[in-house]
Design an enzyme around this catalytic site. Structure first.
Site, short mmCIF file in Angstrom:
data_model
loop_
_atom_site.label_atom_id
_atom_site.label_comp_id
_atom_site.label_asym_id
_atom_site.label_seq_id
_atom_site.Cartn_x
_atom_site.Cartn_y
_atom_site.Cartn_z
N GLU A 191 0.83 -1.20 0.00
CA GLU A 191 0.00 0.00 0.00
C GLU A 191 0.87 1.26 0.00
O GLU A 191 2.08 1.21 0.16
CB GLU A 191 -0.90 0.02 1.24
CG GLU A 191 -2.36 -0.32 0.98
CD GLU A 191 -3.13 0.86 0.42
OE1 GLU A 191 -2.49 1.85 0.00
OE2 GLU A 191 -4.37 0.79 0.38
N ASN B 266 -5.63 6.87 6.93
CA ASN B 266 -5.42 5.99 5.76
C ASN B 266 -4.50 6.59 4.71
O ASN B 266 -3.58 5.92 4.24
CB ASN B 266 -6.78 5.67 5.15
CG ASN B 266 -6.74 4.60 4.08
OD1 ASN B 266 -6.39 4.88 2.94
ND2 ASN B 266 -7.07 3.38 4.45
N ASN C 9 -11.08 6.81 1.60
CA ASN C 9 -9.87 6.02 1.40
C ASN C 9 -8.79 6.88 0.73
O ASN C 9 -8.39 7.89 1.25
CB ASN C 9 -10.23 4.77 0.58
CG ASN C 9 -9.30 3.61 0.80
OD1 ASN C 9 -8.10 3.76 0.83
ND2 ASN C 9 -9.86 2.42 0.95
N ASP D 194 -9.22 2.50 -4.51
CA ASP D 194 -8.44 2.76 -3.30
C ASP D 194 -7.61 4.01 -3.52
O ASP D 194 -8.11 5.12 -3.46
CB ASP D 194 -7.59 1.52 -2.99
CG ASP D 194 -7.07 1.48 -1.57
OD1 ASP D 194 -6.83 2.56 -1.00
OD2 ASP D 194 -6.89 0.38 -1.03
#
Length: 348
Positions: free
Chosen positions: A72, A159, A217, A271
């Site tokens: 990520e 996030n 997100n 995302d």
């Protein structure tokens, strides 16, 4: 036993040849990303003629590395010519070196960090899951805590973050994914609504910008910083499709107005997000299935104009390289790169 001298010499010659050329005896496996691809690479999919200008017909999608559990949060450091990214379940930050192509650990025990970015002074900003904080790594190394509470309550699990160039203010999302299971952080009840926040660069005040979103997100600015795009991965926890929501940016990001739906995804969820210099939005996409996982590209009017398909679900992306024309994709267990004819709008 009498051994024929000519046979002995012949046998020795064969042995000597084998020792001189040991690679002939055993083929070596190719490293990830070196397998050839017929051009144009099958990863490209043009859905609208407007996407054709960004497609390069003689460039491959390459797997640069594999070994993560859930990769990520990539961010590009132009000075160091590297990208930092998070391997959340393994609680570490990794470093991909553009020059050598190697991936090495950057930080162990990263507090299950997710999204990363760099501010305009080159300092790394990270969103931590297990501590529910936004932190900044300065010149001396230790992390400075920028945000961990709002109105006396613990943040959910920050996030992703972006930085405004005019005053250095930071906008971050707080959906709480790092509080749902120990795999990516801790397990705890959320004390706050899922929201988007602003951190004032001068005084450090944390302000809630909006909670009109299910699961905020990834996020990115438009090239002129007048629009903020945020991926709402609602489908993970709500009977709602995943969407990209857009807001008008006011007062250098201290206020958001004019909420509107920019795009809706039928399967899976978007995302991480990045914009290119033409205002297109490149959205990392996962859990949509084969042929849909990867990157979906939207024109400024919200029309999906093309895709880059990946073998694994894609969580996030960043434009990297000297010209910011190469996409680095964090895709489940691996990272991939592909050159494009687009150019990323922003440095990180």
């Amino acid at each position: 036993m009498d051994i024929d001298r000519r046979a002995l010499l012949a046998g020795g010659a064969v042995l000597g040849a084998a020792l001189a050329f040991p690679k002939i005896a055993k083929a070596q496996p190719e490293p990830p990303g070196t397998q050839p691809s017929r051009y144009p690479d099958d990863a490209w999919e043009v859905l609208d003629p407007r996407f054709s200008k960004y497609m390069i017909g003689n460039t491959p999608l390459q797997r640069q590395w594999s070994g993560a559990f859930w990769a990520e949060g990539p961010a590009w450091n132009g000075v160091g010519r590297y990208a930092v990214f998070s391997d959340i379940p393994n609680n570490r930050q990794m470093r991909w070196d553009e020059v050598t192509g190697t991936v090495t650990p950057l930080r162990h025990a990263s507090n299950y960090s997710n999204g990363n970015t760099f501010d305009f002074e080159g300092r790394q900003i990270s969103c931590e899951h297990s501590t529910a904080r936004v932190v900044r790594y300065g010149r001396q190394g230790p992390a400075e805590v920028l945000a961990e509470t709002f109105e006396g309550k613990q943040l959910n699990a920050p996030n992703d973050a972006v930085v405004h160039p005019d005053d250095g203010g930071i906008i971050f999302t707080d959906p709480g994914y790092g509080s749902h299971w120990y795999y990516e952080g801790n397990v705890r009840e959320l004390e706050l609504p899922t929201s988007i926040y602003h951190i004032d660069a001068s005084g450090g005040a944390v302000t809630r910008l909006t909670d009109e979103i299910f699961k905020p997100n990834g996020l990115c600015f438009s090239p002129d910083y007048r629009t903020l795009y945020v991926a709402d991965s609602a489908a993970t926890h709500h009977p709602e499709p995943s969407r990209i929501i857009a807001w008008t940016v006011e007062d250098n990001g201290r206020r958001l107005t004019g909420r509107r739906e920019f795009a809706t995804l039928e399967n899976g969820f978007h995302d991480g997000l990045r914009a290119d210099v033409d205002g297109n939005v490149w959205a990392a996409t996962g859990f949509a299935g084969e042929g849909q996982d990867g990157v979906h590209v939207y024109a400024p009017d919200g029309t999906k104009i093309g895709q880059i398909k990946t073998p694994e679900g894609c969580a996030n992306l960043a434009f990297v390289g000297e010209h910011r024309n190469r996409l680095l994709l964090t895709a489940s267990q691996s990272i991939y790169t592909i050159y494009t004819a687009a150019q990323g709008a922003h440095i990180a």
